[in-house]
Write a protein that holds these residues in place. Structure first.
Motif, PDB file in Angstrom:
ATOM      1  N   GLY A  20      38.537  42.845  40.575  1.00 45.67           N
ATOM      2  CA  GLY A  20      39.355  42.406  39.439  1.00 45.67           C
ATOM      3  C   GLY A  20      40.375  41.345  39.816  1.00 45.67           C
ATOM      4  O   GLY A  20      40.556  40.363  39.102  1.00 45.67           O
ATOM      5  N   VAL A  21      41.039  41.539  40.962  1.00 47.64           N
ATOM      6  CA  VAL A  21      42.035  40.553  41.407  1.00 47.64           C
ATOM      7  C   VAL A  21      41.362  39.212  41.703  1.00 47.64           C
ATOM      8  O   VAL A  21      41.881  38.134  41.343  1.00 47.64           O
ATOM      9  N   VAL A  30      40.582  37.466  38.466  1.00 50.48           N
ATOM     10  CA  VAL A  30      41.794  36.917  37.833  1.00 50.48           C
ATOM     11  C   VAL A  30      42.245  35.649  38.550  1.00 50.48           C
ATOM     12  O   VAL A  30      42.602  34.641  37.918  1.00 50.48           O
ATOM     13  N   VAL A  64      42.456  31.848  36.941  1.00 46.55           N
ATOM     14  CA  VAL A  64      43.732  31.137  36.797  1.00 46.55           C
ATOM     15  C   VAL A  64      43.770  29.871  37.639  1.00 46.55           C
ATOM     16  O   VAL A  64      44.214  28.810  37.189  1.00 46.55           O
TER      17      VAL A  64
END
Length: 220
Positions: free
Chosen positions: A112-113, A116, A120
């Protein structure tokens, strides 16, 4: 009767030299924003590939789950896992060994990190922007590496085939294989490469790193 010549006088040599040495006009303020957008578009890449891969994986997963549900409703054996067993395993995940649950949770958090951060942060192409007062100049890293390899081979007194350079976002690594019996001065090569990088005025800046092979090559 006097005659007036309409042929313009040629500028003197000093005047021509002064004109050729005059600095290039700066970019108008109205074009600065446009040039910044052009430079960003040429040096950054969208995350289209990552989005497509994730979309394909999601579509395949949903198609598989839907197929398993239809097969279970028809009373046929499951392709991989029956939906009832699948949902039962998810419902009883709390009863699984704590080590397995913790490991699965850590892996899910890491994925998940990473997703993300990838969503971004902008993607970057293998290019650098060169300083210019008149337009936007962008060069591929391969072109920059080729130029640095030529100067490094001359400075190190090695054959051009024994000099290679790899340019990344922030670093240029020079690999030199010397001729047997002829040492290579690392300091001289590093100084020449640094001077070349300074003259290019790359954005973002690139720092040099010189590596000399321990074993020379005969007949190079």
């Amino acid at each position: 009767m006097s005659t007036v010549s309409t042929t313009p006088e040629r500028p003197s040599t000093d005047a021509r030299r002064a004109s050729s040495q005059s600095p290039a006009p700066a970019v108008p303020a109205s074009f600065a924003g446009v040039y910044r957008r052009i430079a960003r578009r040429e040096t950054h890449s969208p995350r289209s590939l990552l989005a497509i891969v994730l979309a394909v994986l999601l579509i395949v997963s949903l198609a598989w789950v839907g197929t398993e549900i239809v097969i279970a409703l028809l009373g046929a054996p499951a392709l991989l896992v029956a939906p009832r067993d699948m949902f039962a395993s998810l419902a009883n995940i709390a009863d699984a060994p704590s080590g397995i649950v913790a490991t699965a949770g850590v892996l899910a958090a890491i994925v998940g990190v990473l997703l993300v951060v990838a969503a971004v942060s902008p993607g970057r192409r293998a290019r650098h922007r060169l300083a210019s007062n008149r337009t936007v100049v962008v060069a591929d890293n391969e072109v920059i590496a080729s130029a640095l390899a030529r100067h490094a081979s001359i400075a190190g007194n090695v054959d051009p085939d024994n000099a290679s350079v790899s340019v990344s976002h922030r670093q240029a690594v020079v690999h030199l294989t010397p001729t047997s019996g002829i040492p290579v001065d690392r300091g001289v090569v590093a100084e020449v490469v640094s001077a070349q990088l300074d003259s290019y005025e790359l954005r973002p800046t690139v720092s040099p790193r010189v590596r000399i092979a321990d074993d020379g090559r005969i007949g190079a």
